[in-house]
Design a protein around this motif. Sequence first.
Motif, mmCIF file in Angstrom:
data_model
loop_
_atom_site.group_PDB
_atom_site.id
_atom_site.type_symbol
_atom_site.label_atom_id
_atom_site.label_comp_id
_atom_site.label_asym_id
_atom_site.label_seq_id
_atom_site.Cartn_x
_atom_site.Cartn_y
_atom_site.Cartn_z
ATOM 1 N N LEU A 170 45.824 -14.244 -12.096
ATOM 2 C CA LEU A 170 46.738 -13.215 -11.579
ATOM 3 C C LEU A 170 47.004 -13.409 -10.086
ATOM 4 O O LEU A 170 48.124 -13.190 -9.609
ATOM 5 C CB LEU A 170 46.168 -11.821 -11.840
ATOM 6 C CG LEU A 170 46.034 -11.411 -13.317
ATOM 7 C CD1 LEU A 170 45.454 -10.006 -13.427
ATOM 8 C CD2 LEU A 170 47.372 -11.493 -14.037
ATOM 9 N N GLU A 171 45.984 -13.837 -9.349
ATOM 10 C CA GLU A 171 46.177 -14.084 -7.921
ATOM 11 C C GLU A 171 47.148 -15.231 -7.668
ATOM 12 O O GLU A 171 47.782 -15.293 -6.617
ATOM 13 C CB GLU A 171 44.822 -14.394 -7.253
ATOM 14 C CG GLU A 171 43.922 -13.173 -7.111
ATOM 15 C CD GLU A 171 42.602 -13.496 -6.424
ATOM 16 O OE1 GLU A 171 42.437 -14.648 -5.971
ATOM 17 O OE2 GLU A 171 41.746 -12.592 -6.344
ATOM 18 N N SER A 172 47.280 -16.127 -8.641
ATOM 19 C CA SER A 172 48.174 -17.278 -8.468
ATOM 20 C C SER A 172 49.636 -16.946 -8.728
ATOM 21 O O SER A 172 50.522 -17.746 -8.403
ATOM 22 C CB SER A 172 47.744 -18.408 -9.418
ATOM 23 O OG SER A 172 48.126 -18.118 -10.766
ATOM 24 N N LEU A 173 49.902 -15.780 -9.314
ATOM 25 C CA LEU A 173 51.277 -15.435 -9.687
ATOM 26 C C LEU A 173 52.110 -15.054 -8.462
ATOM 27 O O LEU A 173 51.603 -14.434 -7.526
ATOM 28 C CB LEU A 173 51.275 -14.268 -10.680
ATOM 29 C CG LEU A 173 50.618 -14.555 -12.038
ATOM 30 C CD1 LEU A 173 50.609 -13.291 -12.882
ATOM 31 C CD2 LEU A 173 51.328 -15.680 -12.767
ATOM 32 N N PRO A 174 53.389 -15.394 -8.457
ATOM 33 C CA PRO A 174 54.246 -15.028 -7.325
ATOM 34 C C PRO A 174 54.562 -13.533 -7.326
ATOM 35 O O PRO A 174 54.584 -12.895 -8.384
ATOM 36 C CB PRO A 174 55.519 -15.850 -7.570
ATOM 37 C CG PRO A 174 55.559 -16.040 -9.065
ATOM 38 C CD PRO A 174 54.123 -16.166 -9.492
ATOM 39 N N SER A 175 54.797 -12.987 -6.155
ATOM 40 C CA SER A 175 55.241 -11.597 -6.046
ATOM 41 C C SER A 175 56.655 -11.474 -6.600
ATOM 42 O O SER A 175 57.458 -12.403 -6.489
ATOM 43 C CB SER A 175 55.207 -11.136 -4.590
ATOM 44 O OG SER A 175 53.890 -11.142 -4.100
ATOM 45 N N LEU A 176 56.955 -10.323 -7.172
ATOM 46 C CA LEU A 176 58.249 -10.100 -7.806
ATOM 47 C C LEU A 176 59.106 -9.120 -7.009
ATOM 48 O O LEU A 176 58.582 -8.202 -6.365
ATOM 49 C CB LEU A 176 58.047 -9.557 -9.222
ATOM 50 C CG LEU A 176 57.212 -10.432 -10.174
ATOM 51 C CD1 LEU A 176 56.980 -9.708 -11.486
ATOM 52 C CD2 LEU A 176 57.886 -11.769 -10.408
ATOM 53 N N ASN A 177 60.397 -9.330 -7.064
ATOM 54 C CA ASN A 177 61.380 -8.381 -6.504
ATOM 55 C C ASN A 177 61.181 -8.099 -5.025
ATOM 56 O O ASN A 177 61.249 -6.951 -4.586
ATOM 57 C CB ASN A 177 61.369 -7.060 -7.293
ATOM 58 C CG ASN A 177 61.815 -7.255 -8.733
ATOM 59 O OD1 ASN A 177 62.466 -8.252 -9.045
ATOM 60 N ND2 ASN A 177 61.457 -6.351 -9.603
ATOM 61 N N GLY A 178 60.926 -9.148 -4.247
ATOM 62 C CA GLY A 178 60.865 -8.971 -2.803
ATOM 63 C C GLY A 178 59.458 -8.887 -2.260
ATOM 64 O O GLY A 178 58.468 -8.912 -2.989
ATOM 65 N N GLU A 179 59.388 -8.753 -0.958
ATOM 66 C CA GLU A 179 58.102 -8.692 -0.262
ATOM 67 C C GLU A 179 57.463 -7.312 -0.386
ATOM 68 O O GLU A 179 58.157 -6.304 -0.579
ATOM 69 C CB GLU A 179 58.302 -9.026 1.220
ATOM 70 C CG GLU A 179 58.777 -10.444 1.475
ATOM 71 C CD GLU A 179 57.794 -11.478 0.973
ATOM 72 O OE1 GLU A 179 56.587 -11.321 1.268
ATOM 73 O OE2 GLU A 179 58.214 -12.419 0.289
ATOM 74 N N LEU A 180 56.150 -7.289 -0.242
ATOM 75 C CA LEU A 180 55.435 -6.022 -0.238
ATOM 76 C C LEU A 180 55.795 -5.249 1.033
ATOM 77 O O LEU A 180 55.728 -5.794 2.134
ATOM 78 C CB LEU A 180 53.933 -6.277 -0.300
ATOM 79 C CG LEU A 180 53.070 -5.088 -0.691
ATOM 80 C CD1 LEU A 180 51.884 -5.554 -1.512
ATOM 81 C CD2 LEU A 180 52.591 -4.341 0.522
ATOM 82 N N PHE A 197 52.670 4.286 3.181
ATOM 83 C CA PHE A 197 53.186 4.655 1.859
ATOM 84 C C PHE A 197 53.780 3.391 1.246
ATOM 85 O O PHE A 197 54.519 2.654 1.907
ATOM 86 C CB PHE A 197 54.263 5.739 1.967
ATOM 87 C CG PHE A 197 53.766 7.035 2.541
ATOM 88 C CD1 PHE A 197 53.219 8.014 1.728
ATOM 89 C CD2 PHE A 197 53.841 7.273 3.911
ATOM 90 C CE1 PHE A 197 52.756 9.213 2.263
ATOM 91 C CE2 PHE A 197 53.380 8.470 4.457
ATOM 92 C CZ PHE A 197 52.826 9.437 3.633
ATOM 93 N N THR A 198 53.462 3.134 -0.009
ATOM 94 C CA THR A 198 53.955 1.919 -0.642
ATOM 95 C C THR A 198 55.341 2.138 -1.238
ATOM 96 O O THR A 198 55.762 3.271 -1.501
ATOM 97 C CB THR A 198 53.007 1.439 -1.751
ATOM 98 O OG1 THR A 198 52.969 2.408 -2.806
ATOM 99 C CG2 THR A 198 51.609 1.238 -1.200
ATOM 100 N N THR A 199 56.038 1.027 -1.473
ATOM 101 C CA THR A 199 57.272 1.039 -2.247
ATOM 102 C C THR A 199 56.982 0.273 -3.539
ATOM 103 O O THR A 199 55.837 -0.073 -3.817
ATOM 104 C CB THR A 199 58.418 0.368 -1.472
ATOM 105 O OG1 THR A 199 58.152 -1.031 -1.365
ATOM 106 C CG2 THR A 199 58.546 0.963 -0.065
ATOM 107 N N ARG A 200 58.013 -0.035 -4.295
ATOM 108 C CA ARG A 200 57.787 -0.663 -5.588
ATOM 109 C C ARG A 200 57.835 -2.189 -5.541
ATOM 110 O O ARG A 200 57.666 -2.837 -6.576
ATOM 111 C CB ARG A 200 58.785 -0.142 -6.618
ATOM 112 C CG ARG A 200 60.226 -0.564 -6.397
ATOM 113 C CD ARG A 200 61.136 -0.009 -7.489
ATOM 114 N NE ARG A 200 60.752 -0.489 -8.806
ATOM 115 C CZ ARG A 200 61.198 0.040 -9.945
ATOM 116 N NH1 ARG A 200 62.057 1.054 -9.907
ATOM 117 N NH2 ARG A 200 60.813 -0.455 -11.106
ATOM 118 N N THR A 201 58.052 -2.795 -4.391
ATOM 119 C CA THR A 201 58.242 -4.246 -4.341
ATOM 120 C C THR A 201 56.967 -4.992 -3.923
ATOM 121 O O THR A 201 56.084 -4.425 -3.286
ATOM 122 C CB THR A 201 59.359 -4.618 -3.355
ATOM 123 O OG1 THR A 201 59.001 -4.155 -2.044
ATOM 124 C CG2 THR A 201 60.675 -3.979 -3.761
ATOM 125 N N GLY A 202 56.913 -6.281 -4.304
ATOM 126 C CA GLY A 202 55.860 -7.162 -3.799
ATOM 127 C C GLY A 202 54.628 -7.298 -4.652
ATOM 128 O O GLY A 202 53.666 -7.943 -4.247
#
Length: 438
Positions: A170-180, A197-202
């Motif tokens: 799981l750590e090897s997987l790329p982040s999805l839909n933009g940066e955190l 506060f977090t958003t839904r990306t990264g």
Amino acid sequence: MVEAVLIDLFSLPANLQNNIRGLLHNILETIEKCSSIPAPLVYVICCQRQGTERNGEQEFLLPALRDFQSLKKRLEVVHALTTAAALYTIKQRLDEKDLSIVKVILPTLRKDLMKVYIDHLFTAVYQFEFEDLQVATDCKNLQIAEPWSEEQRLPTQDVALIRSEIQTYLESLPSLNGELTILRSSLIPGDIFLHGFTTRTGGISYIPNLSSCNLFSSSKRRDPQVVVKENLRRLADAAGFDPETFHRVKIDHANAVCIMGKTEPDSYDGIVTNQKGITIAAPGADCIPVLFADPVRKACGAAHSGWKGTLLGVSMATVNAMVSEYGCNVKDILVVLGPSVGPCCYKLPHESAKEFHRIDPKCVRLFDSANPYVDIRRATRILLESGGILPENIQDDSITDQNQNITFCTACHPDKFYSHFRDGTNFGTQIGFISIKD
């Protein structure tokens, strides 16, 4: 009714491959013959050895696969370096098609191992039946049985190795839909507190409603705890806190408050601490994640404030805990309201809306309708100010910042935030977090 069949050939040695052709042929023949139309999806998992070509590895399977025309488009061979990678690929295929009832045909010696992988990578949404890898002779073999619930029999060290393999993958997987992305308030002093506060990306959550930095797992959703844990690890890495000393509220939609270091209640929507390096958090996917900071006494808090918790006064209960436990002066406490559903979108039944109308008529719009619009943020501010919090010490961007630095409407911004109100029951969750710096 079985929706998918997984045939596990992952660890078969090369000297058994010739025998497997006929066996696999018989299994597929039974699936084709006995299944209703359309036939279930069939996944065959194999080990892809490092340095080998996939086509070469697939050759021994082709004679067993090429005869099944009705299954041709519904059969996939999944090669992977690890079982975790193979199963996660299959989980993605199942989720794309909203399938959840799976028969697993595998060598007896692999059964206990496979159950550990499944227990970590799947949730209670899915049902699994296990069958030994042997010739299937009749159609009843394809009927779904009760989900397995046997006691774990693997040695602890084997379970630890499986967990490590899953985590590494799981750590090897790329982040999805933009940066955190982390939203921070200028009201909370950054030299004393770490917060955001977090958003839904990264993150790595791939299911559309949960994509991509979902931070909550439950038995009713398809995101397993290991994926949420990896999302949290990435958040912690970006924000600079230790995920091993992270504590989030245990939601009850009420007003109980947990004091860190004391006996933890079974459920609570507020949490406070004065311990350095402890990160506390509250989730929100329309409900307000509220953060509290006292830079004088160096104490902080977090609260989850939905419409029920707002009416029950969870925010002031959190303030009162900081005052009673840590000697905070209410006039020193800073409060930030995070991303949450705004009065533009949020509706409640008339009976519930009446309670907000009693707090202040301005909390309700179209009061005489069956489902008036309700402003839970305004109600929260009013209750905080009534309890002694200074108005200038409350950040609610829907009134204090026209540029919407933090207090966005979650329902209005599907690209930035999760929303239960907008997305329905299978929704993702963001959080507000805070800690005292060392």
